[in-house]
Scaffold this active site. Structure first.
Site, PDB file in Angstrom:
ATOM      1  N   LYS A  87       0.853  -1.184   0.000  1.00  0.00           N
ATOM      2  CA  LYS A  87       0.000   0.000   0.000  1.00  0.00           C
ATOM      3  C   LYS A  87       0.883   1.225   0.000  1.00  0.00           C
ATOM      4  O   LYS A  87       2.032   1.165   0.466  1.00  0.00           O
ATOM      5  CB  LYS A  87      -0.876   0.016   1.257  1.00  0.00           C
ATOM      6  CG  LYS A  87      -2.137   0.810   1.094  1.00  0.00           C
ATOM      7  CD  LYS A  87      -3.206   0.012   0.364  1.00  0.00           C
ATOM      8  CE  LYS A  87      -4.478   0.782   0.145  1.00  0.00           C
ATOM      9  NZ  LYS A  87      -5.547  -0.070  -0.385  1.00  0.00           N
TER      10      LYS A  87
HETATM   11  P1  NAD Z   1     -13.448   7.438  -2.646  1.00  0.00           P
HETATM   12  O1  NAD Z   1     -12.455   8.488  -2.346  1.00  0.00           O
HETATM   13  O2  NAD Z   1     -13.950   7.239  -4.036  1.00  0.00           O
HETATM   14  O3  NAD Z   1     -14.754   7.651  -1.729  1.00  0.00           O
HETATM   15  C1  NAD Z   1     -14.707   7.781  -0.339  1.00  0.00           C
HETATM   16  C2  NAD Z   1     -16.081   8.228   0.137  1.00  0.00           C
HETATM   17  O4  NAD Z   1     -16.098   8.246   1.566  1.00  0.00           O
HETATM   18  C3  NAD Z   1     -16.446   9.637  -0.314  1.00  0.00           C
HETATM   19  O5  NAD Z   1     -17.823   9.686  -0.602  1.00  0.00           O
HETATM   20  C4  NAD Z   1     -16.145  10.490   0.915  1.00  0.00           C
HETATM   21  O6  NAD Z   1     -16.898  11.678   0.957  1.00  0.00           O
HETATM   22  C5  NAD Z   1     -16.574   9.525   2.000  1.00  0.00           C
HETATM   23  N1  NAD Z   1     -15.996   9.829   3.304  1.00  0.00           N
HETATM   24  C6  NAD Z   1     -14.735  10.213   3.594  1.00  0.00           C
HETATM   25  N2  NAD Z   1     -14.613  10.414   4.911  1.00  0.00           N
HETATM   26  C7  NAD Z   1     -15.803  10.133   5.445  1.00  0.00           C
HETATM   27  C8  NAD Z   1     -16.326  10.160   6.756  1.00  0.00           C
HETATM   28  N3  NAD Z   1     -15.573  10.513   7.790  1.00  0.00           N
HETATM   29  N4  NAD Z   1     -17.618   9.786   6.943  1.00  0.00           N
HETATM   30  C9  NAD Z   1     -18.389   9.429   5.905  1.00  0.00           C
HETATM   31  N5  NAD Z   1     -17.968   9.399   4.638  1.00  0.00           N
HETATM   32  C10 NAD Z   1     -16.698   9.748   4.425  1.00  0.00           C
HETATM   33  O7  NAD Z   1     -12.833   6.098  -2.032  1.00  0.00           O
HETATM   34  P2  NAD Z   1     -13.201   4.602  -2.410  1.00  0.00           P
HETATM   35  O8  NAD Z   1     -12.284   4.150  -3.462  1.00  0.00           O
HETATM   36  O9  NAD Z   1     -14.684   4.462  -2.588  1.00  0.00           O
HETATM   37  O10 NAD Z   1     -12.733   3.855  -1.081  1.00  0.00           O
HETATM   38  C11 NAD Z   1     -13.582   3.756   0.055  1.00  0.00           C
HETATM   39  C12 NAD Z   1     -13.051   2.646   0.954  1.00  0.00           C
HETATM   40  O11 NAD Z   1     -13.038   1.422   0.226  1.00  0.00           O
HETATM   41  C13 NAD Z   1     -11.624   2.850   1.471  1.00  0.00           C
HETATM   42  O12 NAD Z   1     -11.533   2.259   2.760  1.00  0.00           O
HETATM   43  C14 NAD Z   1     -10.793   2.038   0.486  1.00  0.00           C
HETATM   44  O13 NAD Z   1      -9.564   1.622   1.055  1.00  0.00           O
HETATM   45  C15 NAD Z   1     -11.723   0.880   0.252  1.00  0.00           C
HETATM   46  N6  NAD Z   1     -11.475   0.135  -0.986  1.00  0.00           N
HETATM   47  C16 NAD Z   1     -11.529   0.744  -2.212  1.00  0.00           C
HETATM   48  C17 NAD Z   1     -11.335  -0.012  -3.366  1.00  0.00           C
HETATM   49  C18 NAD Z   1     -11.466   0.570  -4.749  1.00  0.00           C
HETATM   50  O14 NAD Z   1     -11.385  -0.190  -5.719  1.00  0.00           O
HETATM   51  N7  NAD Z   1     -11.694   1.860  -4.890  1.00  0.00           N
HETATM   52  C19 NAD Z   1     -11.046  -1.379  -3.262  1.00  0.00           C
HETATM   53  C20 NAD Z   1     -10.998  -1.956  -2.009  1.00  0.00           C
HETATM   54  C21 NAD Z   1     -11.233  -1.194  -0.878  1.00  0.00           C
END
Ligand code: NAD
Length: 424
Positions: free
Chosen positions: A114
């Protein structure tokens, strides 16, 4: 193996300790030998880089960046890059380890890594972000590589940053190397289906778990925290499968409609509103805290880690939690949830659809061929379905939660591979 004391659990957990406490419990159940335990718990490589960037106002600002390779036992390491002000080395270490276990759970030939940069991407211009991404790539040019370490997007990064990274890496190699990074724009060798892949895996594992719990999707309600890549795509797909999505949220707060939100409408609003839901008119406001304890059948935390803690675990009313985010439930809260009979599809299984399609993207880049969306989706569904069944059967066999079962499946696979590979 001598019994390993679970890591101490504080209210606000250090994410690495939170990961280690589950790892220790699963290692004990598996009877992992002490030597393999020591190897698997220690990150292989941790790099800290300092990145001086010229900002738009002409001033120099120094950013700190990290890349942690937790393991390369199963293959080249794989893991996203996070741009966020809260990034810490401990968080990156935990996320890297989760990538190792995630790749092992879905049985793809990758280790875990990461990366992260402490920055506020929303407060930076495209030019500043480009210079930051290129500088980070250049600082890690010997770490990255299609056979070594393959980054991808995470919070705060997306296809645009991956394109800059690929270009910078390719320039240094004197040739186009698109397999060095996944989550790229389609025109640069990105895979069809990658954008919605994590949400698709969340939907698929949620439906698998609902079947086991005898929850009828067309009568079920759902709340989703986080409306970014994972949350909004999961919302679309769960709504398509008949669930009523009654609550969504992002960092600006939550939005509730008992009769079910119109997800497409919310996405269009967010897209027109700089990526945030703030001011969304077609719902009532609720707080992020209230969303987590709303009366729904299925709760999908899809924002960030450590949101389900001892402070709210006892109040959660959902029957099923499907962890779209990495590490949303801390270890102490886990125990409360388990005791309250709530089922959890753990992060290392639920959100593994993203890394699965990242793997397919890398495979397509290496064979120089593009698969159809249908082929990508069919293969993803098969991988996720097989992984769910492995984890579920292990949870029945060991009489443990699906979380511990997922760790058992993952650790057993990495440990077995390590035995064959050996060491010095
Ligand atoms: P992103 O940046 O596209 O979206 C994050 C979302 O969370 C946004 O809507 C943001 O406003 C919201 N957010 C941030 N802080 C917040 C809070 N304190 N309370 C409520 N909402 C909040 O990110 P993503 O890619 O959707 O990733 C989200 C999670 O999923 C992370 O933990 C990431 O590690 C995990 N993840 C993502 C992927 C991927 O393919 N994108 C894969 C596996 C895991």
């Amino acid at each position: 193996m001598a019994y390993i004391e679970p890591a101490p659990i504080m209210d606000k957990e250090n994410p690495f300790e939170s990961m280690m406490s589950r790892f220790n419990e699963a290692a004990n159940l598996l009877g992992l030998d002490q030597e393999t335990y020591e190897v698997l718990k220690s990150p292989t490589k941790q790099v800290i880089v300092s990145l001086p960037i010229t900002m738009d106002d002409g001033k120099r600002k120094v950013f700190e960046g990290y890349r942690v390779i937790h393991s390369n036992i199963l293959g080249p390491s794989k893991g996203g890059i996070r741009y966020d002000l809260d990034v810490t080395i401990d968080e990156v270490k935990a996320l890297a380890a989760w990538m190792t276990w995630k790749c092992a759970v879905v049985d793809i030939p990758y280790g875990g890594a990461k990366g992260g940069i402490i920055c506020n991407p929303r407060g930076m211009s495209a030019g500043e972000l480009e210079r930051l991404t290129r500088s980070y790539t250049s600082a890690l040019i010997d770490v990255f590589g299609p056979d070594q370490d393959i980054p991808a997007p995470d919070m705060g990064t997306g296809p645009r940053e991956m394109a800059w990274l690929m270009d910078e890496y390719s320039k240094a190699q004197g040739k186009t190397v698109n397999a060095v990074v996944t989550g790229k724009p389609l025109v640069l060798g990105g895979s069809l289906g990658r954008v919605e892949a994590t949400g698709r895996g969340v939907m698929a594992t949620a439906l698998n778990a609902m079947e086991k719990l005898k929850i009828n999707p067309s009568r079920a309600t759902c709340a989703i925290q986080g409306f970014g890549n994972v949350g909004s795509n999961a919302a679309v797909l769960l709504e398509e499968r008949g669930l009523r999505v009654v609550a969504i949220s992002d960092q600006t707060g939550g939005y509730y409609n008992e009769r079910g939100l119109d997800i497409q409408d919310a996405i269009e609003y967010r897209n027109k509103n700089k990526g945030i839901l703030e001011g969304y008119p077609n719902a009532d406001r609720i707080s992020n805290d209230d969303l987590l304890v709303a009366k729904v059948d299925v709760l999908v935390p899809a924002a960030k880690e450590d949101v389900i803690t001892v402070h709210n675990a006892d109040k959660i009313q959902a029957k099923l939690i499907v962890e779209g985010a990495n590490g949303p439930t801390n270890a102490k809260a886990d125990k409360i949830i388990h005791e309250n009979g709530i089922s959890v599809v753990p992060d290392i299984l639920a959100n593994a659809g993203g890394v699965t399609v990242s793997y397919f993207e890398w495979v397509q880049n290496r064979i120089g061929y593009r698969w159809s969306l249908d082929r990508v989706n069919r293969r993803t569904d098969r991988v996720m379905g097989d992984a769910f069944n492995r984890v579920y059967e292990t949870s029945v066999k060991y009489k443990v939660s699906m979380r511990l079962a997922a760790y058992i499946v993952a650790i057993a696979k990495v440990a077995e591979t390590y035995k064959f590979r050996g060491g010095y």
